[in-house]
Design a protein around this motif. Structure first.
Motif, PDB file in Angstrom:
ATOM      1  N   GLU A   1      -6.865  -6.740  -5.192  1.00  0.00           N
ATOM      2  CA  GLU A   1      -5.483  -6.459  -5.585  1.00  0.00           C
ATOM      3  C   GLU A   1      -4.501  -6.932  -4.508  1.00  0.00           C
ATOM      4  O   GLU A   1      -3.450  -7.497  -4.825  1.00  0.00           O
TER       5      GLU A   1
ATOM      6  N   LEU B   1       0.799  -1.221   0.000  1.00  0.00           N
ATOM      7  CA  LEU B   1       0.000   0.000   0.000  1.00  0.00           C
ATOM      8  C   LEU B   1       0.835   1.276   0.000  1.00  0.00           C
ATOM      9  O   LEU B   1       0.287   2.365  -0.153  1.00  0.00           O
TER      10      LEU B   1
ATOM     11  N   TYR C   1     -10.319  -9.325   2.375  1.00  0.00           N
ATOM     12  CA  TYR C   1     -11.283  -8.270   2.661  1.00  0.00           C
ATOM     13  C   TYR C   1     -11.612  -8.233   4.149  1.00  0.00           C
ATOM     14  O   TYR C   1     -11.630  -7.173   4.770  1.00  0.00           O
TER      15      TYR C   1
ATOM     16  N   SER D   1       0.371   3.177  -3.503  1.00  0.00           N
ATOM     17  CA  SER D   1      -0.973   3.646  -3.845  1.00  0.00           C
ATOM     18  C   SER D   1      -2.008   2.761  -3.170  1.00  0.00           C
ATOM     19  O   SER D   1      -1.730   1.615  -2.827  1.00  0.00           O
ATOM     20  N   PRO D   2      -3.230   3.290  -2.989  1.00  0.00           N
ATOM     21  CA  PRO D   2      -4.308   2.487  -2.410  1.00  0.00           C
ATOM     22  C   PRO D   2      -4.631   1.291  -3.306  1.00  0.00           C
ATOM     23  O   PRO D   2      -4.454   1.343  -4.526  1.00  0.00           O
ATOM     24  N   LYS D   3      -5.108   0.224  -2.691  1.00  0.00           N
ATOM     25  CA  LYS D   3      -5.433  -1.012  -3.425  1.00  0.00           C
ATOM     26  C   LYS D   3      -6.748  -1.585  -2.895  1.00  0.00           C
ATOM     27  O   LYS D   3      -7.106  -1.385  -1.746  1.00  0.00           O
ATOM     28  N   THR D   4      -7.438  -2.336  -3.747  1.00  0.00           N
ATOM     29  CA  THR D   4      -8.630  -3.047  -3.333  1.00  0.00           C
ATOM     30  C   THR D   4      -8.212  -4.335  -2.627  1.00  0.00           C
ATOM     31  O   THR D   4      -7.057  -4.768  -2.727  1.00  0.00           O
TER      32      THR D   4
ATOM     33  N   GLN E   1      -5.858   2.117   2.148  1.00  0.00           N
ATOM     34  CA  GLN E   1      -4.630   2.905   2.061  1.00  0.00           C
ATOM     35  C   GLN E   1      -3.871   2.872   3.376  1.00  0.00           C
ATOM     36  O   GLN E   1      -4.430   2.601   4.427  1.00  0.00           O
TER      37      GLN E   1
ATOM     38  N   GLN F   1     -11.097   3.912   1.636  1.00  0.00           N
ATOM     39  CA  GLN F   1     -11.647   4.989   0.828  1.00  0.00           C
ATOM     40  C   GLN F   1     -13.048   4.595   0.373  1.00  0.00           C
ATOM     41  O   GLN F   1     -13.421   3.420   0.424  1.00  0.00           O
TER      42      GLN F   1
ATOM     43  N   ASN G   1     -14.132   4.240  -2.522  1.00  0.00           N
ATOM     44  CA  ASN G   1     -14.099   3.403  -3.727  1.00  0.00           C
ATOM     45  C   ASN G   1     -13.621   1.980  -3.435  1.00  0.00           C
ATOM     46  O   ASN G   1     -13.128   1.292  -4.313  1.00  0.00           O
ATOM     47  N   ASP G   2     -13.778   1.536  -2.175  1.00  0.00           N
ATOM     48  CA  ASP G   2     -13.394   0.181  -1.747  1.00  0.00           C
ATOM     49  C   ASP G   2     -11.897  -0.091  -1.831  1.00  0.00           C
ATOM     50  O   ASP G   2     -11.473  -1.230  -1.940  1.00  0.00           O
ATOM     51  N   LYS G   3     -11.102   0.965  -1.774  1.00  0.00           N
ATOM     52  CA  LYS G   3      -9.651   0.801  -1.747  1.00  0.00           C
ATOM     53  C   LYS G   3      -9.152   1.082  -0.337  1.00  0.00           C
ATOM     54  O   LYS G   3      -9.704   1.904   0.382  1.00  0.00           O
TER      55      LYS G   3
END
Length: 70
Positions: A20, A11, A33, A14-17, A54, A48, A50-52
């Motif tokens: 990912e 991480l 998850y 960058s942010p990741k789902t 960080q 976030q 957007n389901d990411k």
């Protein structure tokens, strides 16, 4: 577990789902998850809209090879 999987390092760029992160660590996506949800709840990482996920200030202590690393 998060430190052993190197999630903070993944991480750091960058942010990741969760998907990912699961692919990057060879962990089941659903399990990732749930792990990340738990870690967000206790303040280790942030989520976030957007389901990411960080890195946040507390999570930076899990980075490998830094002077602050636990």
């Amino acid at each position: 577990m998060a430190a052993k999987l190197g999630i903070a390092d993944i991480l750091s760029n960058s942010p990741k789902t969760a998907d990912e992160l699961a692919k990057a660590t060879s962990v089941n996506s659903r399990s990732m998850y749930h792990l990340m949800f738990l870690l967000v709840r206790i303040g280790v990482f942030s989520a976030q809209k957007n389901d990411k996920f960080q890195l946040n200030p507390l999570g930076k202590y899990l980075l490998i090879g830094t002077s602050d690393s636990l």
